[in-house]
Write an enzyme that holds these catalytic residues in place. Sequence first.
Site, mmCIF file in Angstrom:
data_model
loop_
_atom_site.group_PDB
_atom_site.id
_atom_site.type_symbol
_atom_site.label_atom_id
_atom_site.label_comp_id
_atom_site.label_asym_id
_atom_site.label_seq_id
_atom_site.Cartn_x
_atom_site.Cartn_y
_atom_site.Cartn_z
ATOM 1 N N CYS A 116 -93.217 48.477 -10.188
ATOM 2 C CA CYS A 116 -93.790 49.775 -10.540
ATOM 3 C C CYS A 116 -94.054 49.715 -12.040
ATOM 4 C CB CYS A 116 -92.855 50.924 -10.192
ATOM 5 S SG CYS A 116 -93.496 52.526 -10.743
ATOM 6 N N CYS A 119 -93.541 53.306 -13.965
ATOM 7 C CA CYS A 119 -92.269 54.035 -13.969
ATOM 8 C C CYS A 119 -91.223 53.097 -13.389
ATOM 9 C CB CYS A 119 -92.467 55.308 -13.150
ATOM 10 S SG CYS A 119 -91.055 56.393 -13.131
ATOM 11 N N SER A 120 -90.572 53.457 -12.348
ATOM 12 C CA SER A 120 -89.668 52.540 -11.651
ATOM 13 C C SER A 120 -89.546 53.004 -10.215
ATOM 14 C CB SER A 120 -88.290 52.494 -12.284
ATOM 15 O OG SER A 120 -88.258 53.201 -13.472
ATOM 16 N N CYS A 121 -90.686 53.392 -9.645
ATOM 17 C CA CYS A 121 -90.677 53.905 -8.282
ATOM 18 C C CYS A 121 -90.199 52.805 -7.337
ATOM 19 C CB CYS A 121 -92.067 54.370 -7.891
ATOM 20 S SG CYS A 121 -92.646 55.675 -9.000
#
Lengths: 214, 113
Positions: A116, A119-121
């Site tokens: 991601c 972000c850090s999805c």
Amino acid sequence: MPHDHHDHMSPSGHPYRPDDDHPLTYWQQMEIAVRELLIEKGVTTAQEISAQIDAMDARNPAQGAAVVARAWTDPAFRADLLQDASAATREMGFDIGPMRLIALENTADEHNVVVCTLCSCYPRNLLGLPPDWYKSRAYRSRTVKEPRKVLAEFGVTLPDTTTVRVHDSTADMRYVVIPARPAGTEGWSADALAALVTRDSMIGTGLPKSPDTA
Amino acid sequence: MENDKGPKGYHDVGGDPAGDIPMVDLPWLHWEKQVEAIRGLLGDGTRRIVSLDEVRRGFESFGVEKYNTLSFYRRRLAAMTDVLIEKGIVSRAELDEAIEAGTLRWTDVDTPP
């Protein structure tokens, strides 16, 4: 008498663990302040927060491993999963929330890896917490640019003939990799197969464990 | 870097030069879990007070310096708090007061009983 009368040793002879008490950081104090204000105002309750943490703690890669193992052993489920992973995992009883989940199948010719960049999805509702490196700037930056090099750093070296596909997640669209079933596992039960499926193999930065080590 | 969509946001790091990937799994701290739990509850179907998109909009617009220096859960907490203040659920004054009270509460405990 190595264990007697020594301030740093417990009666069992092991060193005492140092106390882990230190002042709260500003952000820890902020968390307490926000939480207590929200409870005071009736927006939420301590019980709800506690129950939410229990639910978060209960999610872990074993859930994803069960999905992968079923896909390996149940052709109809595999088809459903590749068609609509949200619906197929919900049908297995996992509360995956409103996000769209997409299953990516690795084959002999194709390897998928998930990142991601924005972000850090991550499919937390299925796999639990993302590893810290998944949230790191280096992984987010480099995976889309030099995926083979990144994979090699994780110990996954692929032949040039294997196509590498990188999938960039969004908040509403998250991925789970269905790794290729290891050779030598013919006739294995889904439960035994699930034990071979690692967290990283469902991100694409790892491969399932070898049946010889299981 | 610019394209026809305008300048790239500071969170848009895909393809940027970067060093080694830190291959370490840190423990999930309890206060971080509390942040995550509260965010989840604030965004659920019965409340709809702070959505995940609003939290992202928060830390994607609160400035590159904060973004680069705050850890993951500090970013999320800062952004979530900004949204709560923006929507009038809590005020900055209330928060400052609660932090102050908390500081007193937690610094007083070193006195032996």
